[in-house]
Every structure is written in C-alpha cells, then in structure tokens.
Design an enzyme around this catalytic site. Sequence first.
Site, PDB file in Angstrom:
ATOM      1  N   LEU A 119      43.036 105.944  58.886  1.00 49.43           N
ATOM      2  CA  LEU A 119      42.493 104.917  59.629  1.00 49.43           C
ATOM      3  C   LEU A 119      41.281 104.871  59.269  1.00 49.43           C
ATOM      4  CD1 LEU A 119      42.987 103.766  62.311  1.00 49.43           C
ATOM      5  CD2 LEU A 119      42.006 105.492  63.544  1.00 49.43           C
ATOM      6  N   ASP A 120      40.904 103.546  58.854  1.00 47.47           N
ATOM      7  CA  ASP A 120      39.720 103.146  57.787  1.00 47.47           C
ATOM      8  C   ASP A 120      38.376 103.547  58.724  1.00 47.47           C
ATOM      9  OD1 ASP A 120      38.678 100.428  59.199  1.00 47.47           O
ATOM     10  OD2 ASP A 120      40.788 100.097  58.729  1.00 47.47           O
ATOM     11  N   ILE A 121      37.228 103.512  57.963  1.00 45.02           N
ATOM     12  CA  ILE A 121      35.964 103.789  58.558  1.00 45.02           C
ATOM     13  C   ILE A 121      35.497 103.039  59.778  1.00 45.02           C
ATOM     14  CG2 ILE A 121      34.736 102.604  56.786  1.00 45.02           C
ATOM     15  CD1 ILE A 121      32.462 104.913  56.958  1.00 45.02           C
ATOM     16  N   SER A 142      37.423 101.736  61.753  1.00 40.62           N
ATOM     17  CA  SER A 142      38.414 101.506  63.101  1.00 40.62           C
ATOM     18  C   SER A 142      38.163 102.839  63.899  1.00 40.62           C
ATOM     19  CB  SER A 142      39.934 101.610  62.403  1.00 40.62           C
ATOM     20  OG  SER A 142      40.032 100.305  61.661  1.00 40.62           O
TER      21      SER A 142
END
Length: 412
Positions: A288-290, A292
């Site tokens: 889960l990208d930074i 998000s």
Amino acid sequence: MTTIKLNKKSDDAQVKASKPPVRRTNAGVRDRSVAPPKVNVPVRDEQPTERKAERPEPSNQAPASAGQRNHRFDGKPRENSRDDDRQNARPAYSARPTDEREQAPRQARPQGVDTRITPRPDKNEPQYRQAPRRGGKVRDGYDAANTPQYGAAAKAAYKSTSISTELPRLSKVMAERGICSRREADEWIMNSWVMVDGVIIDTLGTRINPDAEIVISSYAHEVQAETVTIILHKPVGYVSGQAEDGYQPAIVLVHPDNEWLDDPELNQLHEREFQRRYLNGLAPAGRLDIDSTGMLVLTQDGRVARHLIGEDSTVEKEYLVRVEGTLDDDGLKRLNHGLSLDGEKLKPAKVSWQNEDQLRFVLREGKKRQIRRMCEMVGLHVVGLKRVRIGSVNLGKLPVGQWRYLRNGERF
C-alpha cells in the site's frame, strides 16, 4: 677532656689507592682498558653481486676479530663443534651449478595411463594435484557423503546415478497443498516433523511423488497456531515495507498503545495479550503506497502470505478512489478491461461509480501504483485512495493508525 688521635695515611698509600686494580693476565680474556680495533664495514654503494663474490669461503679458523668480539673465544679451533660441523656441511655459494635443474633428467610419464581422468584414491595427496571436486547444495540433491571426489570418470559415474529432478521437492508440495509456506516447510523438515508415506523426512531438498501422503507432527501444528496475523489501518506517510527516504515503516505502529480494544466482536474470553515475539518475522502481505491509506495485513503465517500475494492468488482487494476529471462510458469500459501496464495486459477489474467523485475498484492483482496509473490512462487524477477490503475481511470501523488481531472465524 677527651683526646682523639687521628692516623693520617701516608702519601704512598694514597697513590696506591688511586691506581686501578691489577688484573690477572689471561690470553683468553680481552683487556677492556684498551679500546678494541675498528672493524672494516663494507661500503653501501657496492652492488649485491660484488658482495656475494667477495664473500670468503667458510673455514674452521675464526677471524682475528672474533676473539675480540667474544671474550670466551680463546683463539684456537674447537674440536667436535656444532658450528664447525654446520659450516663444513654447508657448501660454498658457488659450489652448486646454476643449471642443476636443467641437467637433472625428468621422469617419464607412465604409458597407457591418463592421469587427467583416472581417479586418485590417495586422499592425502596435495589439493593442487587432485581433480576438481563437484559441489552443490543439499536441497538440490547433492550428497556429499556418497559423491565421488576425484577425476572426471568419477563425475561421469555420479551423473548417471544422480537423483531425478523431475519430481517436485517436498517443501514445494507442502506449500501448494496449503499446509505451510516453503520457509516453514524447511524448518519442519529439519526438525523431523514431516512424514511422507510413513517415512520421516529430515533432509532438505528431498523430492517426492506429488501424490504422496504427507503427515505433519503435532509439534508443527502447535508452532503454527502461535503465529499471529494483524489488521492495520495504515495512515498516509508510512511505507508498507522497510523504511525508505526518511519515512517509517508501518510496523512501527504495532505496539500495545495502538491496539484497538473497542472492537465489538473482540472475544473477551480468549483475549490475547501482546508479546514481543509477535514482531519476529511479522511482514506485510501486500503493498500500500505511501500516499494511500486503508487496510494492511501483517502476518507471521506463511500460508496467509501465500494466499494473498502468491503467484496464483485470486483474492479480491477493494478500494475507494477519489478522483478529479471527467470519465465517459468508453473510459469506464477500459478501466474494467482493456488496459496494459509494463507491456502486460491487466486482469479484468470491477470499476464502478461509488458517488459523484469517487470510484470503487475491485482488483485481483496488485502491480505497483496500479490504480493511479490506470486512472491517468483515461484522463483522471487520483486525490485519495483507501483500501477497505481484502478477501472476505473488511476494514470496518478500525480507526486510522490502530490495529487488531485477525479473529478466529475470519478467513481471507
């Protein structure tokens, strides 16, 4: 009145006292009242070849200055002296010819014997004379105890009797059946907790029949039952994996102060107390990208990780995406099916409008920044992204930055 009488020494007695004591004359003892003669030191500018040429032949007679250097030397040659024997046994530097090795005849190689392929049975022979040895890993089927060690002929004989690589490894079969992960399978095999067709297996890399019967020890089940899976509501500004670019990993939020204790479905009868060992091997099962937020799964169970992020995983992930821009019907169809990333066609997705400015994405794969890149292809800009479901487990009312254990009845 007391009178003290002083006897004054005569001048002759004072003269005698000032003279040095008389030493006994001994030819073998050097007179230290006289300075020793100077020793001629060779000039440093001389070439090494000249000094070697001028070096005198060894002899039994000691030089004249040797008696002055050692006061024990009496100037006479000693009989049965070790130094003399050593000097007599050692030849002069010019006694040995320079081409002695060239003059010595070389031994002929035995006829009819090819030493390049003939195994050498003598294991005490120097390593540089031995044929190269075949090496390998135990998990690849290499048997160091029964492998021939010398010669190409021995290698060829070993290849004919090597283990077949067509059968799958035991750890792979256990992972495919969902028993455990490959890493856990290797640990169980080393602990002799795995039985295949009634035989206990304790060797890594063992290959078995894909249809073989596998029985797991109760000790392995107990260890597996102690693993934990955690659901975390990751906030924006934390990375899923290891720290990068000064941003902290999401695992730093997993501590007792952030545990969600107001969970309405929390079983108070089987309440689990947080322990430090729960952090050992705890890894994110998915990214889960930074930028998000939403549901992030951290687990110690290899079965859960394989089920969520394995190559053949088909678990659904649901996202709520807030976007800016206009999207027509053709663009919506392309989001559902028809886009490609990095030269690969994406799997069919389920994309629909949640409200006026929010889309609902349901994916079965998770490429890097996939949703943001998909939206850019159809003219949309993502301003917010939140993951709300993985499989059949929902994020629910879990607050941002807090975590909870995976419940006993929950399955992804």
